[in-house]
Design a protein around this motif. Structure first.
Motif, PDB file in Angstrom:
ATOM      1  N   HIS A  89       0.825  -1.210   0.000  1.00 13.99           N
ATOM      2  CA  HIS A  89       0.000   0.000   0.000  1.00 13.99           C
ATOM      3  C   HIS A  89       0.855   1.255   0.000  1.00 13.99           C
ATOM      4  O   HIS A  89       2.074   1.190   0.145  1.00 13.99           O
ATOM      5  N   HIS A  91       0.493   5.701   1.306  1.00 12.85           N
ATOM      6  CA  HIS A  91      -0.275   6.742   1.992  1.00 12.85           C
ATOM      7  C   HIS A  91      -0.024   8.070   1.289  1.00 12.85           C
ATOM      8  O   HIS A  91       0.962   8.235   0.580  1.00 12.85           O
ATOM      9  N   GLU A  95       4.906   8.145   6.410  1.00 17.52           N
ATOM     10  CA  GLU A  95       4.684   7.211   7.516  1.00 17.52           C
ATOM     11  C   GLU A  95       5.918   7.270   8.415  1.00 17.52           C
ATOM     12  O   GLU A  95       7.027   6.992   7.974  1.00 17.52           O
ATOM     13  N   ARG A  97       7.602   6.020  11.998  1.00 21.21           N
ATOM     14  CA  ARG A  97       7.471   5.018  13.059  1.00 21.21           C
ATOM     15  C   ARG A  97       8.758   4.943  13.869  1.00 21.21           C
ATOM     16  O   ARG A  97       9.842   4.925  13.320  1.00 21.21           O
ATOM     17  N   HIS A 134       4.793   0.119   0.169  1.00 27.47           N
ATOM     18  CA  HIS A 134       5.438  -0.543   1.291  1.00 27.47           C
ATOM     19  C   HIS A 134       4.461  -1.489   1.982  1.00 27.47           C
ATOM     20  O   HIS A 134       3.275  -1.542   1.634  1.00 27.47           O
ATOM     21  N   PHE A 136       4.191  -3.886   6.075  1.00 31.03           N
ATOM     22  CA  PHE A 136       4.733  -4.052   7.427  1.00 31.03           C
ATOM     23  C   PHE A 136       4.442  -5.460   7.928  1.00 31.03           C
ATOM     24  O   PHE A 136       3.361  -5.989   7.695  1.00 31.03           O
TER      25      PHE A 136
END
Ligand code: KMT
Ligand code: NI
Length: 178
Positions: A89, A91, A95, A97, A134, A136
């Motif tokens: 996906h 965004h 992102e 983190r 990317h 996760f």
């Protein structure tokens, strides 16, 4: 100390295993910068009062933060969420983190669409640019606690691939040219 990243093999088996090529094909922090991926190593033991983290947040405008614990017993709809996180996906925003405990993998596509696996552990802060494809996953230890940072009001919306028509995607592709 830098974090470790490598090109993934093409096996579809357990997403939580390292999926290294043999021999290993490492990816450097320099290579990742070219993809717009940036990394800091911080002292996660003092995240609540860390002046270094404060400075990064100030410099980059990361006004929002929350903490997510990804563990079977801690995260509502654990299985479903992990499945979503592992869908390729993008965004419309960066992102960001920061791993406070445990470990995890972030996979990103390089310029030639090859998967790079980024191994994140306690103290690693990473920024993935808006528009990069990317995904996760947890690793075999099945636990991480991460800070999520955001510029302004957070938008968690993920657009699964294909999502090539978004401005953020086109801008990202343009940024790879320079
Ligand atoms: C994402 O959008 O890929 C995520 O939020 C991953 C999980 S947060 C540690
Ligand atoms: Ni994402």
């Amino acid at each position: 100390m830098g974090l470790e990243a490598w090109y993934m093999d093409s096996s579809d088996e357990d997403q939580r295993s390292p999926h290294r090529m043999s021999p290993n094909q490492p990816v450097s922090l320099e290579d990742m910068k070219k993809l717009g991926v940036f990394h800091w190593k911080l002292n996660a033991d003092i995240y609540e009062t860390d002046p270094e983290l404060e400075q990064i947040r100030k410099d980059r405008g990361y006004s929002f933060m929350d903490i997510i614990t990804i563990h079977q017993d801690k995260l509502p709809n654990y299985e479903e969420k992990l499945k979503m996180f592992f869908e390729e996906h993008l965004h419309l925003d960066d992102e960001i983190r920061y791993i406070l405990d445990g470990r995890a993998y972030f996979d990103v596509r390089d310029q030639e669409e090859r998967w790079i696996r980024i191994s994140m552990s306690k103290g690693d802060l990473i920024t993935l640019p808006a528009g990069i494809y990317h995904r996760f996953t947890l690793d075999q230890t099945n636990y991480t606690k991460a800070m999520r940072l955001f510029v302004g009001e957070p938008v968690w919306k993920a657009y699964n691939r294909p999502a090539d028509d978004f401005d953020a995607r086109q801008k990202y592709l343009e940024s790879l040219q320079s």
